[in-house]
Write a protein that holds these residues in place. Structure first.
Motif, mmCIF file in Angstrom:
data_model
loop_
_atom_site.group_PDB
_atom_site.id
_atom_site.type_symbol
_atom_site.label_atom_id
_atom_site.label_comp_id
_atom_site.label_asym_id
_atom_site.label_seq_id
_atom_site.Cartn_x
_atom_site.Cartn_y
_atom_site.Cartn_z
ATOM 1 N N ILE A 242 5.135 -4.078 2.326
ATOM 2 C CA ILE A 242 5.218 -3.184 1.168
ATOM 3 C C ILE A 242 3.832 -2.780 0.689
ATOM 4 C CG2 ILE A 242 5.972 -3.053 -1.245
ATOM 5 C CD1 ILE A 242 8.262 -5.013 -0.420
ATOM 6 N N ILE A 243 2.965 -3.753 0.473
ATOM 7 C CA ILE A 243 1.631 -3.445 -0.037
ATOM 8 C C ILE A 243 0.827 -2.677 1.012
ATOM 9 C CG2 ILE A 243 -0.522 -4.420 -0.911
ATOM 10 C CD1 ILE A 243 1.868 -4.626 -2.835
ATOM 11 N N TYR A 244 0.956 -3.056 2.268
ATOM 12 C CA TYR A 244 0.282 -2.310 3.349
ATOM 13 C C TYR A 244 0.672 -0.838 3.304
ATOM 14 C CZ TYR A 244 -0.365 -0.332 8.014
ATOM 15 O OH TYR A 244 -0.681 0.507 9.047
ATOM 16 N N ASN A 245 1.956 -0.546 3.159
ATOM 17 C CA ASN A 245 2.394 0.847 3.150
ATOM 18 C C ASN A 245 1.999 1.567 1.865
ATOM 19 O OD1 ASN A 245 4.155 1.809 5.583
ATOM 20 N ND2 ASN A 245 4.630 -0.355 5.314
ATOM 21 N N CYS A 246 1.947 0.837 0.749
ATOM 22 C CA CYS A 246 1.423 1.461 -0.477
ATOM 23 C C CYS A 246 -0.014 1.920 -0.261
ATOM 24 C CB CYS A 246 1.498 0.480 -1.642
ATOM 25 S SG CYS A 246 3.144 0.282 -2.368
ATOM 26 N N GLU A 247 -0.823 1.070 0.350
ATOM 27 C CA GLU A 247 -2.206 1.444 0.624
ATOM 28 C C GLU A 247 -2.270 2.584 1.641
ATOM 29 O OE1 GLU A 247 -5.005 0.543 -0.694
ATOM 30 O OE2 GLU A 247 -4.445 -1.206 -1.899
ATOM 31 N N LYS A 248 -1.466 2.511 2.681
ATOM 32 C CA LYS A 248 -1.486 3.522 3.738
ATOM 33 C C LYS A 248 -1.118 4.899 3.212
ATOM 34 C CE LYS A 248 0.572 4.665 8.245
ATOM 35 N NZ LYS A 248 1.487 4.191 9.323
ATOM 36 N N TYR A 249 -0.108 4.955 2.331
ATOM 37 C CA TYR A 249 0.382 6.242 1.838
ATOM 38 C C TYR A 249 -0.117 6.551 0.426
ATOM 39 C CZ TYR A 249 3.328 6.220 5.967
ATOM 40 O OH TYR A 249 3.765 6.209 7.276
ATOM 41 N N HIS A 250 -1.112 5.807 -0.027
ATOM 42 C CA HIS A 250 -1.783 6.069 -1.311
ATOM 43 C C HIS A 250 -0.799 6.051 -2.481
ATOM 44 C CE1 HIS A 250 -5.200 7.069 1.192
ATOM 45 N NE2 HIS A 250 -4.482 7.984 1.812
ATOM 46 N N VAL A 251 0.106 5.085 -2.458
ATOM 47 C CA VAL A 251 1.046 4.898 -3.560
ATOM 48 C C VAL A 251 0.441 3.894 -4.536
ATOM 49 C CG1 VAL A 251 3.321 4.001 -4.195
ATOM 50 C CG2 VAL A 251 3.057 5.415 -2.139
ATOM 51 N N PRO A 252 0.230 4.275 -5.785
ATOM 52 C CA PRO A 252 -0.369 3.330 -6.744
ATOM 53 C C PRO A 252 0.579 2.181 -7.063
ATOM 54 C CG PRO A 252 0.369 5.317 -7.867
ATOM 55 C CD PRO A 252 0.535 5.583 -6.395
ATOM 56 N N TYR A 253 0.000 0.996 -7.262
ATOM 57 C CA TYR A 253 0.817 -0.142 -7.663
ATOM 58 C C TYR A 253 0.113 -0.898 -8.783
ATOM 59 C CZ TYR A 253 -2.153 -2.471 -4.094
ATOM 60 O OH TYR A 253 -3.206 -2.920 -3.322
ATOM 61 N N VAL A 254 0.920 -1.391 -9.710
ATOM 62 C CA VAL A 254 0.431 -2.148 -10.857
ATOM 63 C C VAL A 254 0.989 -3.558 -10.751
ATOM 64 C CG1 VAL A 254 0.420 -2.376 -13.361
ATOM 65 C CG2 VAL A 254 0.320 -0.103 -12.320
#
Length: 362
Positions: A242-254
């Motif tokens: 999940i976090i890898y794909n957030c970084e890959k697709y530039h999805v912000p996470y809090v």
């Protein structure tokens, strides 16, 4: 199934009780962080304030905050952010009689005939959720391109390989525009990518690994060694999760921290109000919010999410809010805390996300 947003019907301000209503009264905040007596507390619904004869909509609202008149607009602000002298709306009525009108029925559906006595009117493990699922799929397809979809996840999500894979496909498919969670979700997701376990259990077989209780701590420690999650992903050649794909697709996470956190991971907010600010920044322009298997994060998010959003073109649209949890208590608790527009689905969240991803063709 065709889908269209439910239209918003604004108040008819020509009605005598609104046309003849007085202007709202504003009083200055006596000190930083303190509202005047009889301040008006906001709800989840669209609220209008009569200023110089004109009804102004509070465009960005949040439950349990106060309305500040600033630069010709109604700004909704937390008590802790008030400054001495801020002009605060006062009045405890909501019917226009004090220049404040709460419009609770702007998105009303057609009235349905309903028996006074009828079975299965609540949201429980016996509720049939087929219609809810179909509606959600259509909302996600719509808001992928025309809105902002925010997901709030608990760590249970990361304990299953298929669920991690399904949510990763959701991110890659454009159905995730922001993610909010705690230290645990990110820790166990990264543990799954790094060591193929979550809390020491293999994420597919669920078998405990030797010394597995060290795995999440070793993961946190390794991320801290590299200094950041992106550096960890690069140096350790991580290519899933999940976090890898957030970084890959530039999805912000809090990642909002808590007292019980191990480590924590470098991006986790240790200051609760900084975390609240970061979460609200993501909610400000959200149009669909889906919370899964995290009661406290769900209630926190629900309390800062109104039932409506004013879009860039000035139109007012509904915010769709879902709470998915295997516990009926968690699903129904949200409504008890004031998030009356939240829709609950009682199910296992791992099954839920796999079903949802499949239905969306991912």
């Amino acid at each position: 199934m065709s889908f269209s947003l439910r239209p918003y019907t604004p108040p008819d301000f020509t009605q005598p009780f609104l046309a003849d209503a007085p202007d709202v009264c504003f009083q200055p905040a006596p000190f930083d962080g303190v509202a005047p007596e009889q301040y008006h507390a906001m709800s989840i619904f669209p609220e209008y304030f009569k200023v110089n004869g004109t009804w102004l909509l509070a465009e960005e609202s949040r439950m349990d905050c106060v309305a500040v008149y600033e630069n010709g607009k109604i700004i909704v602000r937390e008590f802790r952010l008030l400054k001495k002298g801020d002009l605060i709306a006062v009045g405890r009525t909501e019917d226009g009689s004090q220049g404040i009108y709460v419009h609770a029925n702007g998105f009303s559906e057609e009235a349905e005939l309903q028996e006074v006595f009828a079975f299965r009117q609540g949201r429980s493990r016996e509720t049939a959720f087929s219609k809810d699922y179909n509606e959600l799929y259509e909302i996600l397809r719509h808001d992928r391109d025309h809105g902002k979809i925010v997901w709030v996840l608990g760590p249970a999500f990361t304990f299953d390989k298929d669920a991690r894979d399904a949510f990763s496909k959701m991110i890659a498919g454009g159905y995730v525009h922001a993610l909010m969670a705690g230290n645990a979700l990110a820790t166990h997701d990264l543990e799954g990518a790094y060591l193929n376990t979550a809390l020491g259990q293999n994420i597919y077989t669920q078998k405990n690994q030797p010394n597995g209780h060290y795995n999440h701590l070793d993961t946190i420690n390794r991320v801290r060694f590299h200094g950041s999650i992106p550096a960890f992903l690069e140096k350790e050649h991580i290519d899933n999760g999940i976090i890898y794909n957030c970084e890959k697709y530039h999805v912000p996470y809090v990642l909002a921290g808590s007292i019980r956190d191990d480590g924590p991971l470098p991006p986790v907010f240790g200051n609760v109000y900084e975390a609240q600010n970061a979460m609200r920044d993501q909610i400000r322009n959200a149009t669909t919010v889906i919370c899964m298997a995290t009661m406290l994060h769900t209630i926190a998010t629900g309390n800062m999410t109104p039932s409506y959003r004013v879009m860039a073109d000035g139109t007012v649209r509904q915010i769709y809010f879902y709470c998915v949890d295997i516990s009926e208590f968690a699903v129904n608790k949200l409504a008890d805390r004031g998030s009356l527009s939240a829709r609950g689905i009682v199910t296992n969240v791992q099954d839920f996300i796999c079903t949802t991803a499949k239905a969306l063709g991912l």
